[in-house]
Design a protein around this motif. Structure first.
Motif, PDB file in Angstrom:
ATOM      1  N   LEU A   1       0.870  -1.173   0.000  1.00  0.00           N
ATOM      2  CA  LEU A   1       0.000   0.000   0.000  1.00  0.00           C
ATOM      3  C   LEU A   1       0.905   1.221   0.000  1.00  0.00           C
ATOM      4  CD1 LEU A   1      -1.432  -2.382   1.847  1.00  0.00           C
ATOM      5  CD2 LEU A   1      -3.238  -0.652   1.991  1.00  0.00           C
TER       6      LEU A   1
ATOM      7  N   ALA B   1       1.136   8.391  -6.177  1.00  0.00           N
ATOM      8  CA  ALA B   1       1.926   7.736  -7.214  1.00  0.00           C
ATOM      9  C   ALA B   1       3.078   8.589  -7.729  1.00  0.00           C
ATOM     10  CB  ALA B   1       1.004   7.327  -8.364  1.00  0.00           C
TER      11      ALA B   1
ATOM     12  N   ASP C   1      -0.249  -7.530  -5.186  1.00  0.00           N
ATOM     13  CA  ASP C   1      -0.821  -6.264  -5.658  1.00  0.00           C
ATOM     14  C   ASP C   1      -0.059  -5.112  -5.021  1.00  0.00           C
ATOM     15  OD1 ASP C   1      -2.543  -4.504  -6.974  1.00  0.00           O
ATOM     16  OD2 ASP C   1      -4.299  -5.736  -6.498  1.00  0.00           O
ATOM     17  N   ALA C   2      -0.014  -3.996  -5.706  1.00  0.00           N
ATOM     18  CA  ALA C   2       0.584  -2.755  -5.188  1.00  0.00           C
ATOM     19  C   ALA C   2      -0.256  -1.595  -5.688  1.00  0.00           C
ATOM     20  CB  ALA C   2       2.033  -2.618  -5.656  1.00  0.00           C
ATOM     21  N   GLN C   3      -0.882  -0.871  -4.767  1.00  0.00           N
ATOM     22  CA  GLN C   3      -1.777   0.218  -5.121  1.00  0.00           C
ATOM     23  C   GLN C   3      -1.494   1.433  -4.238  1.00  0.00           C
ATOM     24  OE1 GLN C   3      -3.884   0.163  -7.645  1.00  0.00           O
ATOM     25  NE2 GLN C   3      -3.648  -1.999  -8.146  1.00  0.00           N
ATOM     26  N   PRO C   4      -1.717   2.649  -4.770  1.00  0.00           N
ATOM     27  CA  PRO C   4      -1.519   3.848  -3.948  1.00  0.00           C
ATOM     28  C   PRO C   4      -2.633   4.030  -2.930  1.00  0.00           C
ATOM     29  CG  PRO C   4      -2.317   4.465  -6.126  1.00  0.00           C
ATOM     30  CD  PRO C   4      -2.064   2.985  -6.167  1.00  0.00           C
TER      31      PRO C   4
ATOM     32  N   ASP D   1      -2.262   6.912  -1.061  1.00  0.00           N
ATOM     33  CA  ASP D   1      -2.154   8.378  -0.961  1.00  0.00           C
ATOM     34  C   ASP D   1      -1.746   8.864   0.425  1.00  0.00           C
ATOM     35  OD1 ASP D   1      -2.920   8.298  -3.578  1.00  0.00           O
ATOM     36  OD2 ASP D   1      -4.937   9.052  -3.253  1.00  0.00           O
TER      37      ASP D   1
ATOM     38  N   LYS E   1      -8.010   5.734   3.416  1.00  0.00           N
ATOM     39  CA  LYS E   1      -7.867   5.087   2.111  1.00  0.00           C
ATOM     40  C   LYS E   1      -7.153   3.750   2.252  1.00  0.00           C
ATOM     41  CE  LYS E   1      -7.968   9.264  -0.740  1.00  0.00           C
ATOM     42  NZ  LYS E   1      -7.222  10.123  -1.700  1.00  0.00           N
TER      43      LYS E   1
ATOM     44  N   LEU F   1      -8.539   0.195   1.151  1.00  0.00           N
ATOM     45  CA  LEU F   1      -7.777  -0.588   0.177  1.00  0.00           C
ATOM     46  C   LEU F   1      -7.413  -1.955   0.737  1.00  0.00           C
ATOM     47  CD1 LEU F   1      -6.324  -0.775  -2.543  1.00  0.00           C
ATOM     48  CD2 LEU F   1      -4.364   0.401  -1.515  1.00  0.00           C
TER      49      LEU F   1
ATOM     50  N   GLN G   1     -10.289  -4.232   0.568  1.00  0.00           N
ATOM     51  CA  GLN G   1     -10.463  -4.727  -0.801  1.00  0.00           C
ATOM     52  C   GLN G   1      -9.475  -5.845  -1.104  1.00  0.00           C
ATOM     53  OE1 GLN G   1     -10.122  -1.335  -3.418  1.00  0.00           O
ATOM     54  NE2 GLN G   1     -11.674  -0.174  -2.287  1.00  0.00           N
ATOM     55  N   PHE G   2      -8.230  -5.666  -0.666  1.00  0.00           N
ATOM     56  CA  PHE G   2      -7.218  -6.706  -0.870  1.00  0.00           C
ATOM     57  C   PHE G   2      -7.632  -8.012  -0.195  1.00  0.00           C
ATOM     58  CE2 PHE G   2      -3.321  -3.673  -1.441  1.00  0.00           C
ATOM     59  CZ  PHE G   2      -3.658  -3.501  -2.776  1.00  0.00           C
TER      60      PHE G   2
END
Length: 370
Positions: free
Chosen positions: A187, A191, A217-220, A222, A227, A231, A234-235
């Motif tokens: 996380l 970006a 998975d790798a997601q921003p 922020d 957030k 996130l 969701q993962f």
């Protein structure tokens, strides 16, 4: 686990709302007339306004940055309330607009410390400051093709942290706790932020030596706790039991992750983070976070203010300094459960006193570009 993570999320939301409401009557939304100068630095400014432009007053990291700026202004005989806070709430446009408004209001008589919020925004910030005849020192975010010496004396310095190696080290700590196999999620921060990019790269570097660990998975996120919480939820829905470790780009992200794990009844999941905030260090001591990284934001905030101020009043001439004094790395310390208590006592239970005229003492040398 204590309830501070839930309390932190609620406090962060309230503080953000309050600052947004306050800004409605503040400098960011007020059109202040003024004509910028001819772009030439004045020989020396007289009693310049000191300001810090940053993202988020609710985040402990930025609170520590600002505390350093306040400590500096107190060292020159002013009150800490004299430090002007320009809070951009993660908007590069607001960051630039606030700085332009401040420069116009004070006819360029400003010494500014700034995180430009994202890398491309550093250039227009520097251009605005140079055009007004002010001075600015930046941290964290700029593109590799632009440098303070491109702007004479007005862009005094840029400090960042070499995040890739410490992030790689925390990843290795994480992977060993995972038994060298399984699935990891990352996380990240915004970006376009340099530290977000470097911290993800550090994770990827460590993965090369652990072929049995898969990056799921790798997601921003922020840099935001709420957030991150959403996130991570969701993962967990998407990957379920495949996730056996979590790599977080900062501490406030980790708080959201831990709350999401708690909501699913998951205990003992290995998690690492970054920033070395007090609450995170306590979680390291409790074994809830395996490791975090301290970048001494108090010193970073104070020395950035000091550099812009002392350049502005003519104590030193930036253009006469070597490049490693114009672009340099700040210090960093990896904290694990083994040394967390000692670290807390030395750096967090009491604030070290710094000589704000020792501009490069704790720094880690000039920035190296790949």
């Amino acid at each position: 686990m204590s309830t501070f993570i839930k309390d932190f999320i609620e406090r962060e939301t309230i503080n953000r709302r309050n600052f947004l409401l306050a800004s409605a009557a503040g400098i960011a939304t007020t059109a202040i007339p003024g004509v910028f100068g001819d772009g030439m630095a004045r020989a020396a400014l007289t009693d310049p306004v000191c300001a810090w432009s940053y993202r988020d007053r609710a985040n402990p990291y930025w609170l520590s940055i600002v505390s350093g700026g306040e400590a500096f202004v107190e060292s020159i005989g002013r009150k800490k309330e004299d430090l002007v806070n320009l809070i951009n709430e993660g908007s590069s446009e607001k960051c630039l607009a606030d700085i332009k408004a401040l420069l116009a209001q004070h006819n360029g008589n400003c010494a500014i410390a700034c995180d430009a919020n994202d890398s491309p925004n550093a250039r227009p910030v520097a251009e605005a400051v140079q055009a007004a005849g002010g001075y600015v020192s930046t941290i964290w975010n700029k593109t590799d093709d632009v440098h303070p010496w491109d702007f004479g004396d007005n862009w005094v310095s840029h400090m960042t942290w070499s995040d890739e190696k410490p992030a790689e080290e925390t990843a290795r700590i994480l992977f060993k706790a995972m038994g060298g196999k399984g699935g990891v999620v990352h996380l990240g921060g915004i970006a376009a932020n340099n530290p977000a990019v470097e911290r993800l790269n550090g994770l990827k570097n460590a993965l090369k030596d652990f072929p049995d660990i898969k990056l799921l998975d790798a997601q921003p996120a922020d840099w935001d706790t709420q957030k991150a919480n959403e996130l991570m939820a969701q993962f967990l829905t998407r990957y379920g039991d495949e996730i056996t470790g979590v790599h977080c780009a900062n501490d406030t992200i980790a708080y959201g992750v831990l709350e999401a794990l708690k909501a699913e009844g998951i205990e003992g999941m290995p998690v690492v983070s970054y920033d070395g905030n007090l609450d995170a260090v306590k979680l390291v001591m409790e074994g809830k976070i395996l490791a975090t990284v301290f970048t001494n934001p108090h010193w970073g905030g104070g020395i950035s203010s000091a550099l812009s101020y002392y350049a502005a009043i003519g104590k030193f001439k930036p253009s006469e300094e070597p490049h490693e004094h114009r672009e340099f790395y700040g210090p960093s310390i990896v904290i694990t459960q083994e040394d967390a208590e000692k670290f807390k006592a030395e750096y967090l239970d009491s604030t070290p006193k710094y000589d704000w005229t020792d501009f490069w003492g704790p720094s880690n040398g000039g920035i190296v570009y790949k």
